[in-house]
Design a protein around this motif. Structure first.
Motif, PDB file in Angstrom:
ATOM      1  N   ALA A  14       1.434   4.751  18.130  1.00  0.00           N
ATOM      2  CA  ALA A  14      -0.309   5.188  18.745  1.00  0.00           C
ATOM      3  C   ALA A  14      -0.505   4.786  17.121  1.00  0.00           C
ATOM      4  N   PHE A  15      -1.810   4.491  17.742  1.00  0.00           N
ATOM      5  CA  PHE A  15      -2.770   3.429  17.581  1.00  0.00           C
ATOM      6  C   PHE A  15      -3.692   4.859  16.881  1.00  0.00           C
ATOM      7  N   SER A  16      -3.946   3.984  15.199  1.00  0.00           N
ATOM      8  CA  SER A  16      -4.999   4.839  14.395  1.00  0.00           C
ATOM      9  C   SER A  16      -5.082   3.901  13.760  1.00  0.00           C
ATOM     10  N   TYR A  17      -7.291   3.961  13.810  1.00  0.00           N
ATOM     11  CA  TYR A  17      -7.023   3.160  12.525  1.00  0.00           C
ATOM     12  C   TYR A  17      -7.097   3.472  11.000  1.00  0.00           C
ATOM     13  N   CYS A  18      -6.329   2.113  10.454  1.00  0.00           N
ATOM     14  CA  CYS A  18      -6.069   2.595   9.252  1.00  0.00           C
ATOM     15  C   CYS A  18      -6.274   1.309   7.895  1.00  0.00           C
ATOM     16  N   THR A  19      -7.455   1.482   7.430  1.00  0.00           N
ATOM     17  CA  THR A  19      -7.818  -0.058   6.418  1.00  0.00           C
ATOM     18  C   THR A  19      -6.900  -0.050   5.573  1.00  0.00           C
ATOM     19  N   ALA A  20      -5.904   1.358   5.518  1.00  0.00           N
ATOM     20  CA  ALA A  20      -5.503   0.993   4.340  1.00  0.00           C
ATOM     21  C   ALA A  20      -3.837  -0.198   4.616  1.00  0.00           C
ATOM     22  N   ALA A  21      -3.929  -0.353   5.300  1.00  0.00           N
ATOM     23  CA  ALA A  21      -2.585  -0.523   6.632  1.00  0.00           C
ATOM     24  C   ALA A  21      -3.532  -2.329   6.001  1.00  0.00           C
ATOM     25  N   SER A  22      -4.471  -2.652   6.448  1.00  0.00           N
ATOM     26  CA  SER A  22      -4.851  -3.505   6.498  1.00  0.00           C
ATOM     27  C   SER A  22      -4.141  -4.592   5.067  1.00  0.00           C
ATOM     28  N   PHE A  23      -5.095  -3.543   3.821  1.00  0.00           N
ATOM     29  CA  PHE A  23      -5.300  -3.742   2.498  1.00  0.00           C
ATOM     30  C   PHE A  23      -3.289  -3.922   2.528  1.00  0.00           C
ATOM     31  N   VAL A  24      -2.610  -3.552   2.644  1.00  0.00           N
ATOM     32  CA  VAL A  24      -1.012  -3.633   2.490  1.00  0.00           C
ATOM     33  C   VAL A  24      -0.769  -4.647   3.103  1.00  0.00           C
ATOM     34  N   ALA A  25      -0.936  -4.962   4.573  1.00  0.00           N
ATOM     35  CA  ALA A  25       0.020  -6.318   5.149  1.00  0.00           C
ATOM     36  C   ALA A  25      -0.954  -7.545   3.752  1.00  0.00           C
ATOM     37  N   GLY A  26      -2.422  -7.456   3.747  1.00  0.00           N
ATOM     38  CA  GLY A  26      -2.661  -8.462   2.843  1.00  0.00           C
ATOM     39  C   GLY A  26      -2.069  -8.994   1.429  1.00  0.00           C
ATOM     40  N   ALA A  27      -1.813  -7.925   1.606  1.00  0.00           N
ATOM     41  CA  ALA A  27      -0.768  -7.507  -0.277  1.00  0.00           C
ATOM     42  C   ALA A  27       0.595  -8.019  -0.366  1.00  0.00           C
ATOM     43  N   VAL A  28       1.235  -7.724   1.030  1.00  0.00           N
ATOM     44  CA  VAL A  28       2.626  -8.712   1.204  1.00  0.00           C
ATOM     45  C   VAL A  28       2.190 -10.024   1.407  1.00  0.00           C
ATOM     46  N   VAL A  29       0.937 -10.728   1.889  1.00  0.00           N
ATOM     47  CA  VAL A  29       0.937 -12.053   1.449  1.00  0.00           C
ATOM     48  C   VAL A  29       1.256 -12.066   0.578  1.00  0.00           C
ATOM     49  N   GLU A  30       0.685 -11.549  -0.409  1.00  0.00           N
ATOM     50  CA  GLU A  30       0.162 -12.082  -1.683  1.00  0.00           C
ATOM     51  C   GLU A  30       2.012 -11.732  -2.594  1.00  0.00           C
ATOM     52  N   ARG A  31       2.414 -11.536  -2.314  1.00  0.00           N
ATOM     53  CA  ARG A  31       3.705 -11.412  -2.465  1.00  0.00           C
ATOM     54  C   ARG A  31       4.306 -12.091  -2.063  1.00  0.00           C
ATOM     55  N   ALA A  32       4.546 -11.987  -1.026  1.00  0.00           N
ATOM     56  CA  ALA A  32       5.507 -13.377  -0.056  1.00  0.00           C
ATOM     57  C   ALA A  32       5.068 -15.005  -0.389  1.00  0.00           C
ATOM     58  N   THR A  33       4.021 -15.120  -0.852  1.00  0.00           N
ATOM     59  CA  THR A  33       2.943 -16.441  -1.803  1.00  0.00           C
ATOM     60  C   THR A  33       3.053 -16.797  -2.582  1.00  0.00           C
ATOM     61  N   ARG A  34       3.202 -15.596  -2.930  1.00  0.00           N
ATOM     62  CA  ARG A  34       2.408 -16.089  -5.008  1.00  0.00           C
ATOM     63  C   ARG A  34       1.600 -15.978  -5.171  1.00  0.00           C
ATOM     64  N   GLN A  35       0.848 -15.765  -4.685  1.00  0.00           N
ATOM     65  CA  GLN A  35      -0.821 -16.891  -5.011  1.00  0.00           C
ATOM     66  C   GLN A  35      -2.061 -15.536  -4.352  1.00  0.00           C
ATOM     67  N   PRO A  36      -3.066 -15.155  -4.816  1.00  0.00           N
ATOM     68  CA  PRO A  36      -3.897 -14.197  -4.424  1.00  0.00           C
ATOM     69  C   PRO A  36      -3.787 -14.521  -2.745  1.00  0.00           C
ATOM     70  N   LEU A  37      -4.766 -12.959  -1.980  1.00  0.00           N
ATOM     71  CA  LEU A  37      -4.917 -13.452  -1.135  1.00  0.00           C
ATOM     72  C   LEU A  37      -6.045 -14.620  -0.003  1.00  0.00           C
ATOM     73  N   ASP A  38      -6.899 -14.859  -1.471  1.00  0.00           N
ATOM     74  CA  ASP A  38      -8.697 -15.733  -0.992  1.00  0.00           C
ATOM     75  C   ASP A  38      -7.404 -16.681  -1.216  1.00  0.00           C
ATOM     76  N   ALA A  39      -7.050 -17.217  -2.535  1.00  0.00           N
ATOM     77  CA  ALA A  39      -6.530 -18.398  -2.786  1.00  0.00           C
ATOM     78  C   ALA A  39      -5.960 -18.963  -1.523  1.00  0.00           C
ATOM     79  N   PHE A  40      -4.490 -18.002  -0.794  1.00  0.00           N
ATOM     80  CA  PHE A  40      -3.657 -18.461   0.178  1.00  0.00           C
ATOM     81  C   PHE A  40      -4.986 -19.180   1.602  1.00  0.00           C
TER      82      PHE A  40
END
Length: 383
Positions: free
Chosen positions: A203-229
């Motif tokens: 069930a689709f629901s457009y949610c910018t907060a979800a995209s923000f958290v997805a980026g934060a997961v990448v930050e946590r997983a790579t241990r660097q800021p998303l823009d640096a990655f």
């Protein structure tokens, strides 16, 4: 005659004059040192008269707020023009087109073994933020795929001003991550489709907060800021030297919107997606991940599906339905991608928060670019 009507009249006269004249030669874009090959659109079979209508309609203000239009055919720029103060070195605020970049970076993290796969659970990456309000055992099952497909069970809908997770509510808080992770589980009103009753089972629901958290997961997983990655795994391989990313008040890079790129550089990202993760023959992101991104995962609207943070529009073209993938952002900012035809088109626009901005950019692509495109490239693509 009033000046208010003079500009549109001149534009209409220009369109009328061009309609009866032989098509003028449309020059290839300027070749620069940035690595983009260029080509004469006429030699590749493009309807150059149709392409010329883009500038005429912008001059006539039929198309408002557009700052650039670029078209690439199998890795060669065939059209590049700037309008209304736009320029080649402008860093355009691509707004929610950033979400597609975040999905690309999720794939880059998976390619490198930093994230196991899209079934990775979200909440374990943020154990340090416990305790969180609105705890619910169903949240323990949230996966990255739920976020990438806008189909989590968070009560989050940017198109509903009353939604607990509406992005405007997040922006005025101090801790965006906590805001998102503490969202309540949504209920399904009688008029809402439940996952089991929805195409693709989501069930689709457009949610910018979800995209923000997805980026934060990448930050946590790579241990660097998303823009640096992004600079390391995406921008450097593509030859992108300048970009800007926004951050939340607590310093997390904003994976849901606001990244700024030049038109030529955002076109590189589109070309990379169109070529299965390659840029000029060299792999940047795995083909497996690009194919996963460009697979319908949820039905967003009656006329559009959704992959991993990227839209799939369905247009009527030559008597048949034409599916087109698109990075999409507020104001009418788009990167259209048609892999089977090697076609990429960029439209940047500052028509922010205008109701007609998205239909306008889509019409520009559909009626003037897609309609002008040859059925197939007439000259072999460079390798």
């Amino acid at each position: 005659m009033s000046r208010r009507f003079l500009g549109p009249l001149l534009g209409l006269l220009l369109v009328s004059a061009n309609a009866g004249a032989a098509p003028a030669a449309l020059p290839a874009p300027e070749a620069t040192s940035d690595g983009w090959p260029v080509a004469d659109p006429a030699r590749l079979g493009w309807d150059t008269a149709k392409l010329e209508e883009i500038a005429a309609r912008i001059a006539a203000r039929d198309l408002k707020g557009v700052t650039s239009v670029l078209v690439a055919d199998h890795g060669r720029l065939v059209y590049e023009h700037y309008f209304n103060g736009g320029a080649r070195d402008t860093l355009n605020d691509m707004r929610s087109a950033t979400k597609t970049l975040t999905a690309v970076l999720v794939g880059a993290a998976i390619d490198r073994g930093r994230i196991p796969d899209v079934s990775a659970r979200v909440y374990p990456y943020f154990r340090d933020l416990a305790p969180l309000r609105n705890a619910d055992p169903r949240k323990d099952a949230f996966t990255l795929e739920d976020l990438l497909t806008m189909s989590s069970l968070w009560e989050c809908d940017d198109e509903n001003p009353f939604s607990s997770g509406n992005e405007e509510r997040m922006y005025v808080t101090e801790h965006w991550l906590r805001f998102a992770l503490e969202l309540p589980i949504k209920g399904f009103a009688p008029w809402m489709a439940k996952p089991a009753d929805s195409p693709y089972g989501r069930a689709f629901s457009y949610c910018t907060a979800a995209s923000f958290v997805a980026g934060a997961v990448v930050e946590r997983a790579t241990r660097q800021p998303l823009d640096a990655f992004a600079a390391q795994v995406l921008e450097k391989p593509l030859g992108i030297a300048r970009s800007q990313w926004s951050r939340s008040p607590d310093g997390v890079a904003m994976g849901g919107g606001g990244a700024r790129y030049s038109s030529r550089d955002i076109a590189r990202i589109g070309a990379m997606l169109a070529d299965g993760g390659r840029w000029q023959g060299k792999p940047v992101i795995s083909q497996r991940w690009v194919e996963a991104m460009l697979t319908p995962r949820a039905q967003a609207r009656d006329d559009a599906d959704y992959g991993y943070q990227i839209w799939r529009f369905r247009y009527a073209q030559d008597g048949r339905e034409q599916a087109v993938w698109a990075m999409s952002g507020n104001g009418g900012n788009y990167v259209f991608v048609l892999p089977e035809r090697g076609l990429v088109a960029v439209v940047t626009s500052r028509a922010y928060n205008q109701r007609d901005s998205h239909p306008q950019s889509q019409a520009l692509f559909r009626e003037l670019i897609l309609a002008a495109a040859p059925a197939a490239a007439q000259v072999p693509a460079p390798r």
